[in-house]
Scaffold this motif. Sequence first.
Motif, PDB file in Angstrom:
ATOM      1  N   ASP A 275       0.786  -1.084   0.077  1.00 10.97           N
ATOM      2  CA  ASP A 275       0.098   0.005  -0.079  1.00 10.97           C
ATOM      3  C   ASP A 275       0.853   1.133  -0.177  1.00 10.97           C
ATOM      4  O   ASP A 275       0.642   2.206  -0.737  1.00 10.97           O
ATOM      5  CB  ASP A 275      -0.944   0.184   1.143  1.00 10.97           C
ATOM      6  CG  ASP A 275      -1.997  -0.835   1.029  1.00 10.97           C
ATOM      7  OD1 ASP A 275      -2.148  -1.591   0.003  1.00 10.97           O
ATOM      8  OD2 ASP A 275      -2.911  -0.798   1.993  1.00 10.97           O
ATOM      9  N   ILE A 276       1.758   1.127   0.689  1.00 15.03           N
ATOM     10  CA  ILE A 276       2.719   2.434   0.880  1.00 15.03           C
ATOM     11  C   ILE A 276       3.507   2.739  -0.197  1.00 15.03           C
ATOM     12  O   ILE A 276       3.591   3.687  -0.960  1.00 15.03           O
ATOM     13  CB  ILE A 276       3.633   2.284   2.298  1.00 15.03           C
ATOM     14  CG1 ILE A 276       2.799   2.138   3.432  1.00 15.03           C
ATOM     15  CG2 ILE A 276       4.671   3.479   2.388  1.00 15.03           C
ATOM     16  CD1 ILE A 276       3.519   1.837   4.661  1.00 15.03           C
ATOM     17  N   VAL A 283       7.386   7.252   3.664  1.00 13.96           N
ATOM     18  CA  VAL A 283       7.260   7.195   4.924  1.00 13.96           C
ATOM     19  C   VAL A 283       5.682   7.220   5.149  1.00 13.96           C
ATOM     20  O   VAL A 283       4.932   8.125   4.420  1.00 13.96           O
ATOM     21  CB  VAL A 283       7.934   8.205   5.598  1.00 13.96           C
ATOM     22  CG1 VAL A 283       7.598   8.175   7.188  1.00 13.96           C
ATOM     23  CG2 VAL A 283       9.422   8.381   5.297  1.00 13.96           C
ATOM     24  N   ALA A 284       5.216   6.351   5.949  1.00 16.42           N
ATOM     25  CA  ALA A 284       3.855   6.422   6.304  1.00 16.42           C
ATOM     26  C   ALA A 284       3.839   6.530   7.857  1.00 16.42           C
ATOM     27  O   ALA A 284       4.378   5.992   8.790  1.00 16.42           O
ATOM     28  CB  ALA A 284       2.872   5.329   6.042  1.00 16.42           C
ATOM     29  N   ILE A 285       3.146   7.671   8.122  1.00 15.23           N
ATOM     30  CA  ILE A 285       3.065   8.201   9.776  1.00 15.23           C
ATOM     31  C   ILE A 285       1.732   7.848  10.301  1.00 15.23           C
ATOM     32  O   ILE A 285       0.830   8.490   9.964  1.00 15.23           O
ATOM     33  CB  ILE A 285       3.492   9.546   9.589  1.00 15.23           C
ATOM     34  CG1 ILE A 285       5.005   9.654   9.268  1.00 15.23           C
ATOM     35  CG2 ILE A 285       3.702  10.106  11.355  1.00 15.23           C
ATOM     36  CD1 ILE A 285       5.296  11.108   8.942  1.00 15.23           C
ATOM     37  N   GLY A 286       1.689   7.131  11.326  1.00 15.82           N
ATOM     38  CA  GLY A 286       0.488   7.060  12.182  1.00 15.82           C
ATOM     39  C   GLY A 286      -0.600   6.830  11.150  1.00 15.82           C
ATOM     40  O   GLY A 286      -0.821   5.503  10.766  1.00 15.82           O
ATOM     41  N   SER A 287      -1.740   7.596  11.182  1.00 17.28           N
ATOM     42  CA  SER A 287      -2.949   7.267  10.698  1.00 17.28           C
ATOM     43  C   SER A 287      -2.873   7.120   9.154  1.00 17.28           C
ATOM     44  O   SER A 287      -3.640   6.790   8.164  1.00 17.28           O
ATOM     45  CB  SER A 287      -4.099   8.298  10.950  1.00 17.28           C
ATOM     46  OG  SER A 287      -3.550   9.597  10.686  1.00 17.28           O
ATOM     47  N   CYS A 297       2.411   3.976  14.835  1.00 16.27           N
ATOM     48  CA  CYS A 297       3.762   3.818  14.282  1.00 16.27           C
ATOM     49  C   CYS A 297       3.854   4.509  13.134  1.00 16.27           C
ATOM     50  O   CYS A 297       3.174   5.157  12.352  1.00 16.27           O
ATOM     51  CB  CYS A 297       3.569   2.322  13.712  1.00 16.27           C
ATOM     52  SG  CYS A 297       3.207   0.982  15.091  1.00 16.27           S
ATOM     53  N   ALA A 298       5.146   4.477  12.797  1.00 13.81           N
ATOM     54  CA  ALA A 298       5.716   5.195  11.595  1.00 13.81           C
ATOM     55  C   ALA A 298       6.505   3.878  10.736  1.00 13.81           C
ATOM     56  O   ALA A 298       6.981   2.990  11.295  1.00 13.81           O
ATOM     57  CB  ALA A 298       6.447   6.458  11.595  1.00 13.81           C
ATOM     58  N   VAL A 299       6.182   3.946   9.309  1.00 15.30           N
ATOM     59  CA  VAL A 299       6.703   2.977   8.717  1.00 15.30           C
ATOM     60  C   VAL A 299       7.709   3.505   7.593  1.00 15.30           C
ATOM     61  O   VAL A 299       7.094   4.431   6.755  1.00 15.30           O
ATOM     62  CB  VAL A 299       5.843   1.849   8.161  1.00 15.30           C
ATOM     63  CG1 VAL A 299       6.563   0.801   7.207  1.00 15.30           C
ATOM     64  CG2 VAL A 299       4.822   1.376   8.960  1.00 15.30           C
ATOM     65  N   ILE A 300       8.770   3.141   7.312  1.00 15.50           N
ATOM     66  CA  ILE A 300       9.784   3.710   6.298  1.00 15.50           C
ATOM     67  C   ILE A 300       9.769   2.445   5.452  1.00 15.50           C
ATOM     68  O   ILE A 300      10.231   1.411   5.746  1.00 15.50           O
ATOM     69  CB  ILE A 300      11.063   3.943   6.811  1.00 15.50           C
ATOM     70  CG1 ILE A 300      10.939   5.368   7.665  1.00 15.50           C
ATOM     71  CG2 ILE A 300      11.968   4.474   5.609  1.00 15.50           C
ATOM     72  CD1 ILE A 300      12.197   5.757   8.451  1.00 15.50           C
ATOM     73  N   VAL A 301       9.734   2.757   3.966  1.00 14.84           N
ATOM     74  CA  VAL A 301       9.788   1.897   2.985  1.00 14.84           C
ATOM     75  C   VAL A 301      10.762   2.341   2.019  1.00 14.84           C
ATOM     76  O   VAL A 301      10.828   3.636   1.725  1.00 14.84           O
ATOM     77  CB  VAL A 301       8.555   1.280   2.325  1.00 14.84           C
ATOM     78  CG1 VAL A 301       7.787   0.224   3.205  1.00 14.84           C
ATOM     79  CG2 VAL A 301       7.820   2.400   1.864  1.00 14.84           C
ATOM     80  N   ALA A 302      11.554   1.521   1.389  1.00 11.18           N
ATOM     81  CA  ALA A 302      12.393   1.790   0.191  1.00 11.18           C
ATOM     82  C   ALA A 302      12.185   0.641  -0.945  1.00 11.18           C
ATOM     83  O   ALA A 302      12.347  -0.454  -0.409  1.00 11.18           O
ATOM     84  CB  ALA A 302      13.930   1.836   0.366  1.00 11.18           C
ATOM     85  N   PRO A 303      12.018   0.901  -1.989  1.00 10.01           N
ATOM     86  CA  PRO A 303      11.689  -0.430  -2.926  1.00 10.01           C
ATOM     87  C   PRO A 303      12.903  -0.798  -3.381  1.00 10.01           C
ATOM     88  O   PRO A 303      14.237  -0.232  -3.577  1.00 10.01           O
ATOM     89  CB  PRO A 303      10.829   0.545  -4.344  1.00 10.01           C
ATOM     90  CG  PRO A 303      11.540   1.957  -4.148  1.00 10.01           C
ATOM     91  CD  PRO A 303      11.747   2.155  -2.543  1.00 10.01           C
ATOM     92  N   VAL A 314      12.332  -2.815   1.127  1.00 11.72           N
ATOM     93  CA  VAL A 314      12.803  -3.051   2.609  1.00 11.72           C
ATOM     94  C   VAL A 314      12.156  -1.939   3.560  1.00 11.72           C
ATOM     95  O   VAL A 314      11.958  -0.831   3.049  1.00 11.72           O
ATOM     96  CB  VAL A 314      14.118  -2.927   2.555  1.00 11.72           C
ATOM     97  CG1 VAL A 314      14.928  -3.819   1.738  1.00 11.72           C
ATOM     98  CG2 VAL A 314      14.905  -1.320   2.380  1.00 11.72           C
ATOM     99  N   GLY A 315      11.927  -2.192   4.778  1.00  7.24           N
ATOM    100  CA  GLY A 315      11.249  -1.080   5.556  1.00  7.24           C
ATOM    101  C   GLY A 315      11.704  -1.340   7.040  1.00  7.24           C
ATOM    102  O   GLY A 315      12.283  -2.175   7.435  1.00  7.24           O
ATOM    103  N   LEU A 316      11.248  -0.205   7.599  1.00  6.85           N
ATOM    104  CA  LEU A 316      11.639  -0.167   9.084  1.00  6.85           C
ATOM    105  C   LEU A 316      10.379   0.546   9.728  1.00  6.85           C
ATOM    106  O   LEU A 316       9.660   0.954   9.449  1.00  6.85           O
ATOM    107  CB  LEU A 316      12.823   0.855   9.216  1.00  6.85           C
ATOM    108  CG  LEU A 316      14.152   0.487   8.997  1.00  6.85           C
ATOM    109  CD1 LEU A 316      15.212   1.491   8.788  1.00  6.85           C
ATOM    110  CD2 LEU A 316      14.564  -0.808  10.087  1.00  6.85           C
ATOM    111  N   LEU A 317       9.985  -0.205  10.833  1.00  9.96           N
ATOM    112  CA  LEU A 317       9.177   0.060  11.546  1.00  9.96           C
ATOM    113  C   LEU A 317       9.301   0.712  12.913  1.00  9.96           C
ATOM    114  O   LEU A 317      10.027   0.104  13.568  1.00  9.96           O
ATOM    115  CB  LEU A 317       7.886  -1.000  11.671  1.00  9.96           C
ATOM    116  CG  LEU A 317       6.620  -0.927  12.293  1.00  9.96           C
ATOM    117  CD1 LEU A 317       5.731  -1.906  11.772  1.00  9.96           C
ATOM    118  CD2 LEU A 317       6.621  -1.475  14.084  1.00  9.96           C
TER     119      LEU A 317
END
Lengths: 349, 349
Positions: A275-276, A283-287, A297-303, A314-317
């Motif tokens: 989705d992100i 970066v997806a933050i909170g809501s 939570c915040a989620v960081i993703v890199a394709p 890859v992502g970090l949570l």
Amino acid sequence: MARRVKTPPQPKSSLDARKATILEAVVVEHINTAQPVGSSSVAHNADLAVSPATVRTEMVALEREGYLAQPHTSAGRVPTDKGYRYFVDHLEAGILGPAQQRQIKEFFAHVRGEVEDVLEQTSLLLSHLTSYTSVVVGSGHSHATVLSVQLVNLDARHHLLVTVFSDGNVTKHSVLATFEASHVEVTEASRQLNALLIGTTLEAKVQVPSRGDTIAKLVREAVSVLHAEMPTIEGEQVYIGGSSKVAEVFEGVETVRKVLGILEQELLVVSLVEDILDKGVTVAIGSEHGFEPLSSCAVIVAPVSLDGETIGAVGLLGPTRMKYQELMAAAEAVSKHLTTHFGGENDRG
Amino acid sequence: MARRVKTPPQPKSSLDARKATILEAVVVEHINTAQPVGSSSVAHNADLAVSPATVRTEMVALEREGYLAQPHTSAGRVPTDKGYRYFVDHLEAGILGPAQQRQIKEFFAHVRGEVEDVLEQTSLLLSHLTSYTSVVVGSGHSHATVLSVQLVNLDARHHLLVTVFSDGNVTKHSVLATFEASHVEVTEASRQLNALLIGTTLEAKVQVPSRGDTIAKLVREAVSVLHAEMPTIEGEQVYIGGSSKVAEVFEGVETVRKVLGILEQELLVVSLVEDILDKGVTVAIGSEHGFEPLSSCAVIVAPVSLDGETIGAVGLLGPTRMKYQELMAAAEAVSKHLTTHFGGENDRG
DNA sequence: GGTTAGCACTCGGTAAAATCGAGTGCTAAC
DNA sequence: GTTAGCACTCGATTTTACCGAGTGCTAACC
């Protein structure tokens, strides 16, 4: 560039220089201290030469506009999701520490093995690197074609169908027959399966023999077993590294439990990350991502891509108050390395 | 029967009837309430018609003998590891609730798919069933022989070695050559590999061709890649179900972190479970297994066997104050079902 | 008009004090 | 050997007091 795709509502959120500085100061300090931050510390800290009183006036404005929030009267301010969002959007790319750069180089210089192994180890790398929980997703092979199939018989009625796909994936499926088959028959069935399936995708219909002999029955059974699996998103791989960090990085047992509960559901994690990615955001933050249980939570993703196509991420949570700059740099670096790692494999001799 | 193998020291720990009753009452109550339990509640609760004062006298004896401990003066008593051990050793086998029995029956009636899938799902079942974290271990195939090998070429230099073992395991290994090979050559190499490896175990030495042609080089490369993997305990599978339960069942972030950290290290978990199995025990309490970070944990294991040989185990992990009777029954039931599930597969048509 | 010093006010967090009570160990009587 | 009685302990809970960081407002200031 992709950032333009984000939340359309506000007319291009932008703040005058001073408000921006103040917001940034609040975010930075709150990330470091985990405490609400007050006007005076901002006035001191930041290079704006202004009194706390002025900062306060600006802060009420920022609060009115939804960037900051007050846990209760007479406490400092805390950034809202929107506040973090502004902060992240106006973050200049961070640079990784030399130690971490070395660690990554080191890792990719020595890592070897199958794609799955590399991805799994990468998730551990990311987690060690950052002390956060990492998520590595490898996408499925729905478009892959069959390179080879082989029916191996374990005993007279019990066979194993091993399929190799063009993307390097290998699957196995048990084939249980209600009748006995000789070694020769199995070999022949295997040969026919090859002729039938090589070059096809799992979606493709194939013409199975309708005869009633043992070989034909075997072939039909094998094809049906293989195709039965098709609808599931087979081949999606998720590797989660450092789930124990969840307990370090979040506070409150309840939150820890929720987050761990989510991480257990691999399908959920995959769809979250996808989705992100689809939103073209990093970066997806909170809501921002729809998952209510992850609202803190915040989620960081890199394709990770290959030949211009996204083949994973890859992502970090972590909690919304996470070290965005550092973590984004880490995720980016690792995804870059992964991309070249896989890309390079094809050319390498 | 296997229980005789346990800690040799004490001359066969045994208590007079009343002490035993009191100890049991303390354990049961502490498991339910998580609180130190006092003399009066024991006197009321248990069917021994004695006054609290008498219970107290017995309790100091039990404390002196190491079965109970006092968090601090003027608090109730808490069982020690030794206390739990006594309790568990004298526990009559529990019986599973009908709802859970049904759930297990239901599960095994419908579950299908490869061994790996079944094991993974079983770990989820156990976790749902008990609300504890479960561990399912499937043992490796070090004694398995090669049933079939196949070299599939992805492109001129990049091949995939797919190996099928007699126990149904399938492995894949990338083979990267420094030279190009034609389709025909790869097929021939594949044929030779089959002739060479079928029936051997990974430990066995094989006579590789020493010629310098492409085919021989391919064969050598493939064999070395395959055998390079040998030393690692390939095939050991661990499935952990409900790791989020750790946060529910343990108290204290620090403990949660430690336990999660352990669970992340699959090799550690495998050796933990195998150690316990080797001791011929079904429960390891606190310090009984050597793992210091798990000193506040108890682990229940039940072996899964096939043809009289242990091929895996199911386990449950929780704090020392866990519901032993219930959980042991659950583990036992699931392991029995797994045993018959795999055992039955061979005969079924 | 924006900025700032001054000031009264709020309210969560912390610490000290007070209190409670479950539970103990001991002793003396049963 | 058992038990009632009792003084005593000590963690947990509640109460109270208090501190101080931080606020919002106003009036003076540049």
